[in-house]
Motif scaffolding. Structure first.
Motif, PDB file in Angstrom:
ATOM      1  N   SER A 124       0.784  -1.167   0.098  1.00  0.00           N
ATOM      2  CA  SER A 124      -0.073   0.032   0.025  1.00  0.00           C
ATOM      3  C   SER A 124       0.690   1.326  -0.077  1.00  0.00           C
ATOM      4  N   VAL A 125       0.770   2.031  -1.053  1.00  0.00           N
ATOM      5  CA  VAL A 125       1.543   3.178  -0.973  1.00  0.00           C
ATOM      6  C   VAL A 125       0.548   4.364  -1.245  1.00  0.00           C
ATOM      7  N   ALA A 126       0.713   5.323  -0.331  1.00  0.00           N
ATOM      8  CA  ALA A 126      -0.212   6.217  -0.507  1.00  0.00           C
ATOM      9  C   ALA A 126       0.344   7.300  -1.357  1.00  0.00           C
TER      10      ALA A 126
END
Length: 86
Positions: free
Chosen positions: A8-10
């Motif tokens: 998960s990369v914001a």
């Protein structure tokens, strides 16, 4: 079956781009007709930037402390972009 967790990369805006949009939305609140046209042209030109709608979502949904009219303008531009380009 093995289940792999997705990384998960914001997404985060570039500060200069965010500041430029916030300034345009703020200026649009008290501008004359000529300035409104200039602002609209600048906002329209931003459609060529792939992350433009992400900036609009970030302003509309992520900047809860930003002035209401600024967030509303980001939401309106986002709605129009979705209607026009999707």
């Amino acid at each position: 079956l093995r289940v792999m967790a997705a990384a998960s990369v914001a997404w985060a805006p570039v500060p200069e781009g965010l500041a430029q949009l916030l300034q345009l939305f703020s200026l649009s609140q008290s501008a004359d007709n000529a300035t409104h046209r200039d602002i609209q042209q600048q906002l329209t030109s931003f459609n060529s930037i792939p992350d433009y709608n992400s900036y609009l979502v970030y302003i509309f949904n992520g900047l809860r402390d930003e002035a209401g009219p600024v967030r509303q303008m980001a939401g309106l531009v986002l709605k129009n972009n979705v209607k026009e380009h999707w």
